[in-house]
Design an enzyme around this catalytic site. Sequence first.
Site, PDB file in Angstrom:
ATOM      1  N   ASP A 164      45.990  50.030  29.481  1.00 17.37           N
ATOM      2  CA  ASP A 164      44.722  50.598  29.008  1.00 17.37           C
ATOM      3  C   ASP A 164      44.822  51.191  27.605  1.00 17.37           C
ATOM      4  O   ASP A 164      43.795  51.468  26.975  1.00 17.37           O
ATOM      5  CB  ASP A 164      44.232  51.690  29.968  1.00 17.37           C
ATOM      6  CG  ASP A 164      43.861  51.133  31.338  1.00 17.37           C
ATOM      7  OD1 ASP A 164      43.481  49.945  31.403  1.00 17.37           O
ATOM      8  OD2 ASP A 164      43.960  51.870  32.326  1.00 17.37           O
ATOM      9  N   ARG A 211      51.914  55.266  43.268  1.00 15.49           N
ATOM     10  CA  ARG A 211      50.969  56.216  42.680  1.00 15.49           C
ATOM     11  C   ARG A 211      51.022  57.524  43.454  1.00 15.49           C
ATOM     12  O   ARG A 211      50.808  57.547  44.668  1.00 15.49           O
ATOM     13  CB  ARG A 211      49.549  55.645  42.701  1.00 15.49           C
ATOM     14  CG  ARG A 211      49.364  54.400  41.831  1.00 15.49           C
ATOM     15  CD  ARG A 211      47.908  53.983  41.786  1.00 15.49           C
ATOM     16  NE  ARG A 211      47.695  52.746  41.066  1.00 15.49           N
ATOM     17  CZ  ARG A 211      47.556  52.636  39.754  1.00 15.49           C
ATOM     18  NH1 ARG A 211      47.622  53.730  39.009  1.00 15.49           N
ATOM     19  NH2 ARG A 211      47.349  51.466  39.181  1.00 15.49           N
ATOM     20  N   HIS A 220      39.243  51.762  33.450  1.00 15.57           N
ATOM     21  CA  HIS A 220      38.281  52.636  34.119  1.00 15.57           C
ATOM     22  C   HIS A 220      37.651  53.646  33.168  1.00 15.57           C
ATOM     23  O   HIS A 220      36.448  53.886  33.207  1.00 15.57           O
ATOM     24  CB  HIS A 220      38.956  53.395  35.267  1.00 15.57           C
ATOM     25  CG  HIS A 220      39.022  52.615  36.535  1.00 15.57           C
ATOM     26  ND1 HIS A 220      37.900  52.286  37.257  1.00 15.57           N
ATOM     27  CD2 HIS A 220      40.074  52.088  37.216  1.00 15.57           C
ATOM     28  CE1 HIS A 220      38.250  51.591  38.330  1.00 15.57           C
ATOM     29  NE2 HIS A 220      39.566  51.447  38.316  1.00 15.57           N
TER      30      HIS A 220
END
Length: 356
Positions: A135, A73, A179
């Site tokens: 997601d 990341r 999230h």
Amino acid sequence: MKIAMLTSGGDCQGLNATMRGVAKTLYNEIDDLTIYGITDGYKGLIEGNYRKLKKEDFSGILTLGGTILGTSRQPFKKMQIIEENGVDKVKAMKETYNKLGLDCLVILGGNGTHKTANLLSCEGLNVITLPKTIDNDLWGTDVTFGFHSAIDVATEVIDRIHTTATSHGRIFVIEIMGHKAGWLTLYSGIAGGADIILIPEIPYDINKIKCEIEKRTAENKGFSIIAVAEGAISVEESKMSKKEFKQSRSEMKQSSIAYRLADEIAEITNHEVRVAVPGHVQRGGAPNPYDRVLCTRFGSYAAGLITEKRFGNMVGLKNGETVAVPLNEVAGKLKNVPADDQAVMAARKVGISFGD
């Protein structure tokens, strides 16, 4: 032709299958082809870490989870900041690209990854991207690869919790990844028969959740399954400023929203409450058949964009068709669950509560 591929951000099912689709198509169409694998995402591109890949590297990886290239990341907000080590990250990435003499850089990733990909495209690099995230929150595509595989895993967790919840007459709060967007919780919650689904887009009222539990109790249903996205928020939190919200969450005693919710429910009801957090299990393992087909389609289409020199695009799926979506239309945009989404409306009609 020389191309390089990198995978950035969180891993998920289908990364290897998608790279396979790109490579196999190009190998079948181009005689003089060199493919480099950038190791550990943008970090490898910055540090100049790569290896030349062979045809055999793409054999046997259709069903392999994770990524053969490794990932990391690298926050977009830091990409243009020269930190203490003095490294100009954008300059370093361009130098690696030019050193290899690339005709195209193929990038697989989610929202943050696409912001950096668009930055590199604006800097003059030939870039093609592929939409990866469990997601399903990338703008410009109806579905991302990894999403359907994660639904399978999350749904199985809910299915298995059902048996122990019914046996003991307990309330179970199951925390699903997501999230900022609730697609995974919404779909797995519906598929797993959850009684209450809580997602970031629909702030919940704890008293409404209490009413739903009491209603089920009055109907002689001694258990309840609550599927909650890790980014779910209460009505009170939805009214906070960004700064106030961060402060509130930093002071939260529980380790996650699921545990906070469990404590709140236990306090206002007479039920036993348990928490299940499948966590990274949801993004691990082999891609399911749907994703294997999707990844092959995406990869093959990306190869076509490369040979046609249609750079600066993300490969997406719209109305069942594989399409090219301009990177500058994708970067920085989040695809949230609309309040009137058909899946939400269907869930409400069959009696699933969203805590509102």
